[in-house]
Design an enzyme around this catalytic site. Sequence first.
Site, mmCIF file in Angstrom:
data_model
loop_
_atom_site.group_PDB
_atom_site.id
_atom_site.type_symbol
_atom_site.label_atom_id
_atom_site.label_comp_id
_atom_site.label_asym_id
_atom_site.label_seq_id
_atom_site.Cartn_x
_atom_site.Cartn_y
_atom_site.Cartn_z
ATOM 1 C CG ASP A 1 5.197 4.148 3.317
ATOM 2 O OD1 ASP A 1 5.441 4.469 4.543
ATOM 3 O OD2 ASP A 1 4.724 4.609 2.467
ATOM 4 C CE LYS B 1 -0.783 4.033 8.345
ATOM 5 N NZ LYS B 1 0.070 4.673 7.611
ATOM 6 C CG MET C 1 -5.494 0.163 -0.583
ATOM 7 S SD MET C 1 -5.357 1.958 -0.040
ATOM 8 C CE MET C 1 -5.641 2.896 -1.162
HETATM 9 C C1 LIG Z 1 -2.036 2.870 -0.031
HETATM 10 S S1 LIG Z 1 -1.994 2.383 -1.455
HETATM 11 C C2 LIG Z 1 -0.612 3.293 -2.217
HETATM 12 C C3 LIG Z 1 -0.536 3.138 -3.858
HETATM 13 C C4 LIG Z 1 0.886 3.760 -4.512
HETATM 14 N N1 LIG Z 1 0.897 5.115 -4.124
HETATM 15 C C5 LIG Z 1 0.913 3.683 -5.955
HETATM 16 O O1 LIG Z 1 0.876 4.611 -6.715
HETATM 17 O O2 LIG Z 1 0.902 2.391 -6.253
HETATM 18 C C6 LIG Z 1 -1.529 0.666 -1.526
HETATM 19 C C7 LIG Z 1 -2.374 -0.125 -2.539
HETATM 20 O O3 LIG Z 1 -1.827 -0.221 -3.883
HETATM 21 C C8 LIG Z 1 -1.851 -1.388 -4.311
HETATM 22 N N2 LIG Z 1 -0.538 -1.977 -4.563
HETATM 23 C C9 LIG Z 1 0.788 -1.438 -4.379
HETATM 24 N N3 LIG Z 1 1.701 -1.972 -4.811
HETATM 25 C C10 LIG Z 1 1.066 -3.095 -5.380
HETATM 26 C C11 LIG Z 1 1.684 -4.264 -5.915
HETATM 27 N N4 LIG Z 1 3.177 -4.445 -6.237
HETATM 28 N N5 LIG Z 1 0.955 -5.106 -6.525
HETATM 29 C C12 LIG Z 1 -0.524 -5.109 -6.178
HETATM 30 N N6 LIG Z 1 -0.790 -3.911 -5.774
HETATM 31 C C13 LIG Z 1 -0.328 -2.959 -5.355
HETATM 32 C C14 LIG Z 1 -2.468 -2.372 -3.366
HETATM 33 O O4 LIG Z 1 -4.054 -2.151 -3.617
HETATM 34 C C15 LIG Z 1 -2.306 -1.716 -2.229
HETATM 35 O O5 LIG Z 1 -3.349 -1.955 -1.215
#
Ligand SMILES: C[S@@+](CC[C@H](N)C(=O)[O-])C[C@H]1O[C@@H](n2cnc3c(N)ncnc32)[C@H](O)[C@@H]1O
Length: 262
Positions: free
Chosen positions: A39, A60, A173
């Site tokens: 991803d 995406k 998100m």
């Molecule tokens: C589709 S979700 C996936 C979350 C993922 N499965 C997790 O456990 O971290 C994606 C969202 O996670 C958050 N996110 C993921 N990695 C991040 C990071 N390094 N810093 C800030 N937000 C993050 C953001 O809100 C992003 O839009």
Amino acid sequence: MKANLNSKVTLLGGGPGDPELITVKGVRALKRAKVILYDALISRELLSYAPNAKKVYVGKRRGYHSRSQNEINELIVKYAFEYGNVVRLKGGDPFIFGRGAEEIDYIESFGIETEVVSGISSSMAVPASQGISLTKRGVSESFWVITGTTSSKKLSNDVYLAAQSTATIVILMGMSKLKEIVAIFKKFKKGNVPTAIIQNGTTENEKLGLGTISTIEDVVVQKDLSSPAIIVIGEVVKESTKLRSFYENIYVESSKHQNIFI
Ligand SMILES: C[S@@+](CC[C@H](N)C(=O)[O-])C[C@H]1O[C@@H](n2cnc3c(N)ncnc32)[C@H](O)[C@@H]1O
């Protein structure tokens, strides 16, 4: 198509961004992989654990054509049939807003074995990287992890419930819904609650915005914050040893003027 006996798909959580925040089990799975489907939020350094594996980007990105979930599901199954051992590498943890369960249902319907290797979710690791303890003893008794954008593209109704609680609120998100989120918390008289936004947490591109519910929208503009970001709302934010001085300063500044905590 028929599954060969060695077909197996491992749904692997790659952690929040820092390539060192992956599990030992995760690294072992990468080393065994014949194909890795990964991803957008994955550290590219993780791919170097599998120099000979085929790597397929299925993330995406805003403004680019992105694959639908159906296309991704089909690709995983196709590669599992062709190559046997496939790793589906996802950001954070596969089961925290990661659509991991949907992928497993689809893959297993073809008789292909699956395994889930948990990852460190950004929902915990990103606040932790700023010293925010989501359940600091004496300050917060629980935390909620909520999506800002549900499958119907609306703000989750859980935000209304969360805003009425004393829990620490972590919103993923949520950047495009910040205005609505702020309005809900204000409705429940939470304008003074410390609020942090951390973009690209645990990576070298990390950006931080600090304020309260009442000020956070201006902070986002000033600091030009955008997705991917995590919104943390709760008293625990100002308890962080890294962030405490910011809140002490704004308290002193605002008390000089109106004796209120902005
Ligand atoms: C589709 S979700 C996936 C979350 C993922 N499965 C997790 O456990 O971290 C994606 C969202 O996670 C958050 N996110 C993921 N990695 C991040 C990071 N390094 N810093 C800030 N937000 C993050 C953001 O809100 C992003 O839009």
